[in-house]
Motif scaffolding. Structure first.
Motif, PDB file in Angstrom:
ATOM      1  N   GLU A   1       4.894  -1.800   2.586  1.00  0.00           N
ATOM      2  CA  GLU A   1       6.015  -2.727   2.686  1.00  0.00           C
ATOM      3  C   GLU A   1       5.801  -4.024   1.933  1.00  0.00           C
ATOM      4  O   GLU A   1       6.725  -4.815   1.798  1.00  0.00           O
ATOM      5  CB  GLU A   1       6.303  -3.039   4.165  1.00  0.00           C
ATOM      6  N   THR A   2       4.603  -4.271   1.461  1.00  0.00           N
ATOM      7  CA  THR A   2       4.348  -5.514   0.737  1.00  0.00           C
ATOM      8  C   THR A   2       3.886  -5.200  -0.680  1.00  0.00           C
ATOM      9  O   THR A   2       3.466  -4.086  -1.000  1.00  0.00           O
ATOM     10  CB  THR A   2       3.278  -6.372   1.425  1.00  0.00           C
ATOM     11  N   VAL A   3       3.902  -6.249  -1.486  1.00  0.00           N
ATOM     12  CA  VAL A   3       3.471  -6.107  -2.894  1.00  0.00           C
ATOM     13  C   VAL A   3       2.006  -5.712  -2.947  1.00  0.00           C
ATOM     14  O   VAL A   3       1.579  -4.871  -3.737  1.00  0.00           O
ATOM     15  CB  VAL A   3       3.728  -7.437  -3.645  1.00  0.00           C
ATOM     16  N   GLY A   4       1.195  -6.310  -2.076  1.00  0.00           N
ATOM     17  CA  GLY A   4      -0.230  -6.015  -2.065  1.00  0.00           C
ATOM     18  C   GLY A   4      -0.502  -4.552  -1.748  1.00  0.00           C
ATOM     19  O   GLY A   4      -1.324  -3.897  -2.404  1.00  0.00           O
ATOM     20  N   GLN A   5       0.224  -4.030  -0.750  1.00  0.00           N
ATOM     21  CA  GLN A   5       0.048  -2.620  -0.389  1.00  0.00           C
ATOM     22  C   GLN A   5       0.504  -1.724  -1.538  1.00  0.00           C
ATOM     23  O   GLN A   5      -0.086  -0.679  -1.805  1.00  0.00           O
ATOM     24  CB  GLN A   5       0.852  -2.305   0.883  1.00  0.00           C
ATOM     25  N   PHE A   6       1.559  -2.147  -2.216  1.00  0.00           N
ATOM     26  CA  PHE A   6       2.068  -1.380  -3.352  1.00  0.00           C
ATOM     27  C   PHE A   6       1.038  -1.367  -4.483  1.00  0.00           C
ATOM     28  O   PHE A   6       0.795  -0.338  -5.110  1.00  0.00           O
ATOM     29  CB  PHE A   6       3.406  -1.983  -3.811  1.00  0.00           C
TER      30      PHE A   6
END
Lengths: 494, 205
Positions: free
Chosen positions: A197-202
């Motif tokens: 759900e976040t840019v970091g996880q992406f």
């Protein structure tokens, strides 16, 4: 290290609609694709969102949820125009601005080398927001180091976010929710199901396999976010407004003739705007008078346009309403353009029916067959004698075609290259004077004389011009040569 | 009617050349061979200048092909509102060359109107007229032949689509009614006419 900033004007079409309808604030508002019940909703404000009126719904469905829903359309040209305006406003803060080509309302700015002009980058960012607020646009600014991080942070904040350290910028960007970014809904939902759900996880996802699983958009965004796709700033060059001016040889007060003068100035300016892929957004007319200070009038069409007729109608209406304080001796035009839609450019490009290059080639063929001096155009001169009042000058090519003035219904004379000697006029029978063609009958009326002289360096010419009307009704243009004591036919009024 | 609408109508009228008759005007003549005749008091040039203006106002090139023994008086053309800068003029020694030069212009497709000023007695061979007719249709060009003949004289050719006989008479001091009558019209049938008042040049009362 180069500094970069991103300015986000969120939901630009919605903000433009609310700017045009300030009385709609406080109501649920939507931007629709067309003003029809079955049109899709493209943007909604907070109030509409809380009522579960969402993008992608039909307008009629939104109305059934809330009868208070206000909706309107925002055209591509209005959005383009707003992007141009915001870009021009941001030039006060930096010369290098790149408007996003995919997402209207997003701008990247070069934030390097501004320490001498602004107290701090924080102040700089706040001044940008204040400037846009004065133009009734809400914006957020993120100042950092990389294109993607500043974009993600501008999207997630409402004010000014300043990062002095690339690592801090990257860490903050990693915490931005994917729902804040412009992501394909299907891709975002697929990622959400995987708990991303976040840019970091992406960014933690392996790059290989992204293309097959989530498509090219996700791959591109991953490359940008991870820094593997280098994308330097590509600023849009500042464009000088196009201008034209014309000096009139006399004070002009007739509005129709002034409109024609503006038309002659406007045509080439519109061509240059079209070359820039722009349409005219604002027209500034400057009228210089003999004894009064100049007046400047600004006109804006309903939307950016390349239509000459529409613009001249506006000019005419404004000149009529102005009540000119005196004769106009000089005109000036300044045009400001906005990005034109493809349809406008296509219609403008399809207008010229005639190929002027083909005309020039035809003239060359005529010269080749009949000689160099046969292709000419008339040019007016200052001579007193009729044959000295013009000359034939070689015409090599044909450029633009336009009229010089409104059409005036005047009789036109055919002038003879060599004046034809006429029989003497019998003094004893002045009413029986037959000229060169007996079918015309005798002269019944003679207007004149109009004395003309010239050519003094060659011995001098003195002529008394007359218009002769014959019994048949012909109007002939003739003169009495005082030195040669002879009448000559110089032309016929046809 | 509101004042601004009246003024807008005045501008529209000033912008366009007087072409009241439906059969007259650049649109009506495009793609056709037209013969504009006169014998005696004539308004051929004056009426044709209105068409030239109309074409220029639309941004379309026009050309005048004629003998070098005489031509339209340029100061009068300028007074009528024509742009002399874009008036292509072909001045030829031989009258027989007029049609040939016009063929070059017509073949380019670049001209909306080509006027052929034929000296008295000039004939154009049928094959040449046939080619000109085809080119006029193909490129939507109006080819206007100015000839000196009476209504009873035959047309240049059966390919002439429209033949007009021009005339002029005085209506008051310095003002003349310029007219023509269609004595042949393959599209609308003959018999219609057009008249417009023109002012004489300075000095003609």
């Amino acid at each position: 290290m180069d500094r970069l900033a991103c300015v986000d004007v969120p939901a630009l079409p919605l903000q433009l609609l609310l700017r045009a309808h300030p009385d709609w604030r406080g109501h649920p508002v939507a931007v629709v694709a067309e003003e029809k019940p079955l049109a899709f909703i493209e943007w909604v404000n907070e109030r509409a969102y809380r009522l579960n009126i969402l993008s992608g719904m039909r307008y009629a469905a939104g109305l059934s949820i809330s009868g208070d829903l206000r909706a309107g359309t925002v055209s591509e040209s209005e959005i383009n125009q707003a992007v141009s305006q915001v870009t021009d406003s941001l030039r006060e803060f930096t010369p290098n601005i790149e408007p996003s080509s995919d997402e209207p309302g997003v701008f990247w700015l070069d934030a390097s080398g501004l320490s001498g002009l602004f107290p701090s980058l924080q102040t700089w960012g706040e001044q940008i927001r204040a400037k846009l607020a004065r133009e009734k646009l809400r914006a957020s600014v993120a100042i950092g180091f990389s294109r993607f991080s500043t974009y993600a942070l501008a999207k997630s904040r409402r004010t000014v976010a300043l990062f002095e350290d690339p690592d801090a910028e990257r860490a903050a960007a990693a915490r931005v929710a994917l729902s804040r970014l412009r992501f394909n809904t299907q891709t975002r939902d697929a990622l959400r199901k995987l708990g991303i759900e976040t840019v970091g996880q992406f960014l933690d996802l392996p790059a290989g396999g992204l293309l097959q699983r989530f498509g090219p958009e996700a791959k591109r965004l991953h490359d940008l976010a991870s820094g593997s796709a280098w994308n330097p700033l590509q600023p849009r060059a500042a464009v000088e407004p196009l201008t034209g001016r014309m000096e009139l040889g006399y004070p002009e007060t007739d509005v129709v003739r002034l409109v024609f003068c503006f038309k002659r100035l406007l045509h080439p300016l519109l061509e240059r705007l079209a070359e820039r892929e722009q349409a005219l957004w604002e027209l500034a007319l400057t009228l210089h008078f003999e004894d009064v200070s100049p007046k400047v009038e600004r006109l804006r069409p309903a939307e950016p346009t390349l239509e000459v007729t529409q613009l001249l109608n506006l000019v005419h209406l404004r000149l009529e309403a102005m009540q000119l304080p005196g004769g106009v001796v000089e005109l000036a035009l300044e045009t400001t353009g906005a990005l034109a839609s493809r349809e406008q450019l296509r219609l403008y490009a399809s207008r010229p029916r005639r190929d002027l290059a083909a005309a020039t080639r035809a003239l060359a063929r005529i010269r080749a067959e009949f000689g160099e001096g046969v292709v000419v155009r008339p040019v007016l001169k200052e001579g007193h004698l009729p044959e000295a009042s013009f000359s034939w000058e070689p015409l090599q090519s044909l450029t633009r075609v336009d009229v010089a003035a409104p059409h005036a219904p005047v009789l036109v004379r055919r002038i003879l290259e060599k004046p034809m000697p006429l029989p003497l006029r019998d003094r004893r029978e002045p009413e029986g004077w037959l000229l060169h063609d007996w079918r015309m009958g005798p002269v019944t009326k003679l207007d004149g004389p109009y004395e003309v002289s010239g050519g003094w360096w060659g011995g001098g010419v003195q002529r008394a011009y007359h218009f002769a009307e014959t019994q048949r009704g012909d109007q002939l243009w003739l003169y009495y040569d005082v030195r040669r004591r002879r009448w000559f036919l110089h032309g016929v009024v046809e | 009617m509101p004042v601004l609408s009246l003024n807008a109508a005045r501008v529209a009228a000033a912008v366009r050349a007087p072409s009241a008759a439906p059969g007259w005007g650049l649109g009506a003549l495009s793609g056709r061979l037209v013969e504009l005749c006169a014998l005696g008091p004539s308004a051929r040039l004056s009426l044709l200048v209105g068409l030239l203006w109309e074409a220029q106002e639309r941004g379309e090139p026009v050309a005048w092909v004629g003998p070098c023994t005489g031509a339209c008086y340029p100061p009068d053309l300028a007074a009528a509102g024509l742009s002399l800068e874009s008036l292509v003029t072909i001045r030829l020694q031989e009258p027989r060359a007029i049609a040939r030069a016009a063929e070059h212009l017509a073949r380019s497709g670049a001209f909306a109107l080509i006027a052929l000023d034929l000296p008295p007695g000039t004939n154009i061979p049928a094959p040449m007229l046939s080619r000109l007719s085809g080119l006029a249709q193909k490129h939507d060009t109006a080819l206007v032949f100015l000839s000196e003949k009476s209504p009873g004289d035959p047309s240049l050719s059966s390919l002439i689509s429209l033949r007009l006989q021009s005339g002029k008479h005085r209506v008051s001091e310095g003002r003349f009614a310029c007219s023509f009558e269609a004595i042949k019209d393959k599209r609308r049938g003959p018999g219609w006419s057009h008249e417009a008042v023109h002012h004489g040049p300075a000095g003609l009362r």
